[in-house]
Write a protein that holds these residues in place. Structure first.
Motif, mmCIF file in Angstrom:
data_model
loop_
_atom_site.group_PDB
_atom_site.id
_atom_site.type_symbol
_atom_site.label_atom_id
_atom_site.label_comp_id
_atom_site.label_asym_id
_atom_site.label_seq_id
_atom_site.Cartn_x
_atom_site.Cartn_y
_atom_site.Cartn_z
ATOM 1 N N PHE A 31 -95.995 12.357 -0.360
ATOM 2 C CA PHE A 31 -97.074 11.840 0.479
ATOM 3 C C PHE A 31 -96.836 10.437 1.031
ATOM 4 C CE2 PHE A 31 -98.998 14.738 -2.674
ATOM 5 C CZ PHE A 31 -99.417 15.732 -1.804
ATOM 6 N N GLY A 32 -95.848 9.748 0.501
ATOM 7 C CA GLY A 32 -95.571 8.386 0.942
ATOM 8 C C GLY A 32 -96.212 7.358 0.013
ATOM 9 N N LYS A 33 -95.592 6.185 -0.004
ATOM 10 C CA LYS A 33 -96.019 5.122 -0.911
ATOM 11 C C LYS A 33 -97.445 4.644 -0.621
ATOM 12 C CE LYS A 33 -94.415 0.801 -2.905
ATOM 13 N NZ LYS A 33 -93.372 -0.217 -2.927
ATOM 14 N N ASP A 34 -97.800 4.455 0.649
ATOM 15 C CA ASP A 34 -99.133 3.971 1.005
ATOM 16 C C ASP A 34 -100.216 4.966 0.586
ATOM 17 O OD1 ASP A 34 -98.069 1.665 2.076
ATOM 18 O OD2 ASP A 34 -98.123 2.390 4.145
ATOM 19 N N PHE A 35 -99.980 6.244 0.876
ATOM 20 C CA PHE A 35 -100.954 7.266 0.502
ATOM 21 C C PHE A 35 -101.121 7.303 -1.020
ATOM 22 C CE2 PHE A 35 -102.243 11.405 -0.950
ATOM 23 C CZ PHE A 35 -103.286 11.742 -0.099
ATOM 24 N N TRP A 36 -99.998 7.267 -1.746
ATOM 25 C CA TRP A 36 -100.057 7.347 -3.204
ATOM 26 C C TRP A 36 -100.797 6.143 -3.782
ATOM 27 C CZ3 TRP A 36 -99.876 11.249 -6.246
ATOM 28 C CH2 TRP A 36 -99.835 11.052 -7.621
ATOM 29 N N GLN A 37 -100.553 4.963 -3.239
ATOM 30 C CA GLN A 37 -101.254 3.762 -3.699
ATOM 31 C C GLN A 37 -102.746 3.889 -3.462
ATOM 32 O OE1 GLN A 37 -100.132 1.298 -5.590
ATOM 33 N NE2 GLN A 37 -102.198 0.488 -5.641
ATOM 34 N N LYS A 38 -103.135 4.409 -2.316
ATOM 35 C CA LYS A 38 -104.553 4.626 -2.008
ATOM 36 C C LYS A 38 -105.162 5.633 -2.991
ATOM 37 C CE LYS A 38 -108.281 4.229 0.475
ATOM 38 N NZ LYS A 38 -109.161 3.096 0.278
ATOM 39 N N HIS A 39 -104.414 6.657 -3.332
ATOM 40 C CA HIS A 39 -104.869 7.647 -4.316
ATOM 41 C C HIS A 39 -105.132 6.977 -5.670
ATOM 42 C CE1 HIS A 39 -104.945 11.094 -6.988
ATOM 43 N NE2 HIS A 39 -103.915 10.576 -7.633
ATOM 44 N N VAL A 40 -104.190 6.172 -6.122
ATOM 45 C CA VAL A 40 -104.339 5.465 -7.400
ATOM 46 C C VAL A 40 -105.572 4.555 -7.359
ATOM 47 C CG1 VAL A 40 -103.271 3.746 -8.923
ATOM 48 C CG2 VAL A 40 -101.894 5.631 -8.006
ATOM 49 N N GLU A 41 -105.762 3.843 -6.275
ATOM 50 C CA GLU A 41 -106.931 2.964 -6.131
ATOM 51 C C GLU A 41 -108.237 3.762 -6.143
ATOM 52 O OE1 GLU A 41 -106.247 0.756 -2.532
ATOM 53 O OE2 GLU A 41 -104.485 -0.261 -3.368
ATOM 54 N N THR A 42 -108.232 4.910 -5.488
ATOM 55 C CA THR A 42 -109.422 5.764 -5.450
ATOM 56 C C THR A 42 -109.778 6.266 -6.847
ATOM 57 O OG1 THR A 42 -108.923 6.442 -3.188
ATOM 58 C CG2 THR A 42 -110.410 7.867 -4.446
#
Length: 142
Positions: A31-42
């Motif tokens: 999914f890409g680094k930005d998407f994964w980071q957003k997932h973790v934050e969510t």
């Protein structure tokens, strides 16, 4: 009258144990680094909100029962599992621990042998080859 409060579990890396690094790498590659980071934050924000709500719950000792998905024990052993998971960073178990400290009681919800079988199946899927073989393993799981 009884009240049921259902809190869906959204797993974080801490809940995934030894599979966390592999799942994170897979998430980033898919999914890409930005998407994964957003997932973790969510996921973290979700648990922040659940903690705020649970911190406000008033509990009379022994009147609240917690049915935690995947809990293979009750009593002292369950408390040990919960505390170890909370120390490892599981927000879910951190909240459960807080509720138990306030007087809630944890209940066994799973059979240990079946949970072990499920974990082994889940661990085998990522390395089982093409997607059709992975799907076959999931379908064949009994």
């Amino acid at each position: 009258m009884r009240t049921l409060i259902h809190i869906p579990v959204i797993h974080s890396g801490a809940d995934m144990g030894s599979m966390a690094d592999e799942l994170s790498k897979k998430g980033i590659s898919e999914f890409g680094k930005d998407f994964w980071q957003k997932h973790v934050e969510t996921v973290n924000t979700y648990w922040d909100i659940i903690k705020l709500c649970c911190d406000k719950v008033k509990i009379d000792k022994g009147t609240v029962r917690i049915y935690q998905d995947g809990m293979v024990a009750e009593g002292e052993l369950a408390s040990k599992i919960i505390e170890e998971s909370a120390r490892a960073g599981s927000r879910n178990y951190e909240i459960v621990s807080g509720l138990i400290q306030k007087g809630a009681v944890i209940m066994q919800t799973e059979d240990l042998d079946l949970v072990k079988k499920e974990v082994e199946m889940l661990k085998s899927i990522p390395s089982s080859g093409p997607i059709l073989i992975k799907l076959a393993r999931i379908i064949a799981f009994k």
